[in-house]
Scaffold this motif. Structure first.
Motif, PDB file in Angstrom:
ATOM      1  N   GLU A  35       0.867  -1.176   0.000  1.00 45.71           N
ATOM      2  CA  GLU A  35       0.000   0.000   0.000  1.00 45.71           C
ATOM      3  C   GLU A  35       0.899   1.219   0.000  1.00 45.71           C
ATOM      4  N   ASN A 108      -1.681  -1.244  -3.932  1.00 43.91           N
ATOM      5  CA  ASN A 108      -2.808  -0.429  -3.479  1.00 43.91           C
ATOM      6  C   ASN A 108      -2.358   1.036  -3.466  1.00 43.91           C
ATOM      7  N   GLU A 110      -3.209   4.656  -2.705  1.00 40.56           N
ATOM      8  CA  GLU A 110      -4.149   5.556  -2.028  1.00 40.56           C
ATOM      9  C   GLU A 110      -3.949   6.972  -2.543  1.00 40.56           C
ATOM     10  N   SER A 141      -7.579   3.491  -3.869  1.00 45.94           N
ATOM     11  CA  SER A 141      -8.368   3.747  -2.669  1.00 45.94           C
ATOM     12  C   SER A 141      -8.235   5.198  -2.251  1.00 45.94           C
ATOM     13  N   HIS A 145     -14.356   9.944  -1.278  1.00 46.94           N
ATOM     14  CA  HIS A 145     -15.182   9.052  -2.090  1.00 46.94           C
ATOM     15  C   HIS A 145     -15.666   9.722  -3.372  1.00 46.94           C
ATOM     16  N   MET A 148     -13.146   8.636  -5.712  1.00 48.51           N
ATOM     17  CA  MET A 148     -13.329   7.245  -6.135  1.00 48.51           C
ATOM     18  C   MET A 148     -14.404   7.130  -7.215  1.00 48.51           C
ATOM     19  N   ALA A 161     -11.505   0.983  -4.034  1.00 46.83           N
ATOM     20  CA  ALA A 161     -11.725   0.654  -2.623  1.00 46.83           C
ATOM     21  C   ALA A 161     -12.025   1.928  -1.828  1.00 46.83           C
ATOM     22  N   LEU A 163     -12.016   3.880   1.611  1.00 55.08           N
ATOM     23  CA  LEU A 163     -11.414   3.945   2.938  1.00 55.08           C
ATOM     24  C   LEU A 163     -12.358   4.662   3.901  1.00 55.08           C
ATOM     25  N   HIS A 184     -12.008  -0.595   2.659  1.00 54.88           N
ATOM     26  CA  HIS A 184     -10.805  -0.661   3.486  1.00 54.88           C
ATOM     27  C   HIS A 184     -11.098   0.092   4.792  1.00 54.88           C
TER      28      HIS A 184
END
Length: 240
Positions: A35, A108, A110, A141, A145, A148, A161, A163, A184
């Motif tokens: 990550e 991953n 982020e 991730s 959001h 995302m 994903a 978080l 996550h």
């Protein structure tokens, strides 16, 4: 189901976080994935660092967004491990992707676009994923959001994903509404019934940051899709 092990910021418990030496250590001990955190420099380069400023993890000061890549590369990111490992650069996302050609580790990524709204962060990250043909190796991730949802609009295939730190009611429904593939959660809110129901509904669950052995065992017993830990070697020895 086998619980995968992701090295948080590489092997952040034993090596300088978010540096190549840390990612290589996670791969060396056999982690399934790593990550890492992506921010953007003043000149639009994607760099791997957790905080919005360089103050905590380097010998410099200032906001990542206000520094050029050349300035970032001069900083020592060895953090609390300086006496053990010496000078460590802040890597670019491209450097990590290039190194990953030598292995099969999952990545991953982020996106750190909560406090600082980096323009084109999602577009540039996804363009690089496509350039390296890592659509099946990268999980995107974020705590943001909205970002995302934007990633899903930009790519229908890359895994997304969500978080979160606190409880979300029926997070599998929320994930489905946002067309996310996984959640996550912060490990204390990853309750057994949440994990089981989410995965039953096809949503993967990878709690973070799982460093205590009793929590590793608890989450693997459900089992979770993966755990994200600062100590991948310890987790592998315990769970394998």
């Amino acid at each position: 189901m086998r619980t995968e092990i992701f090295g948080h910021r590489g092997s952040a418990g034993t090596h300088p976080e978010n540096t190549m030496i840390s990612f290589k250590e996670a791969a060396r001990v056999g982690a399934d994935g790593i990550e890492l955190d992506v921010q953007m420099t003043k000149d639009g380069e994607l760099v791997i660092i957790h905080d919005e400023t360089v103050n905590r993890t380097t010998n410099g000061k200032g906001w990542v967004k206000d520094l050029t890549l050349v300035e970032i590369k001069k900083l020592d990111a060895s953090y609390k491990f300086k006496s053990k490992y010496g000078f460590c650069e802040i890597p670019t996302l491209k450097e990590v992707f290039k190194w990953a050609k030598s292995n099969n580790i999952l990545i991953n990524v982020e996106l750190k676009n909560g406090l600082v709204q980096y323009k084109m962060l999602e577009e540039k990250t996804i363009a690089l994923i496509k350039e390296y043909k890592y659509e099946k190796r990268v999980i995107l991730s974020s705590f943001n959001h909205y970002g995302m949802v934007k990633c899903r609009q930009l790519s229908p295939t890359i895994e997304i994903a969500l978080l979160f730190m606190e409880g979300i009611y029926e997070p599998w429904d929320y994930a489905n509404r946002l067309q996310a593939n996984s959640i996550h959660p912060y490990h204390p809110v990853a309750k057994k019934e949440i994990v089981i129901e989410a995965q039953k509904k096809g949503i993967k669950v990878r709690p973070f940051t799982v460093n205590d052995e009793k929590h590793m065992k608890r989450l693997a017993s459900y089992p979770c899709s993966a755990i994200i830990t600062d100590y991948p070697e310890r987790a592998i020895q315990l769970l394998r």
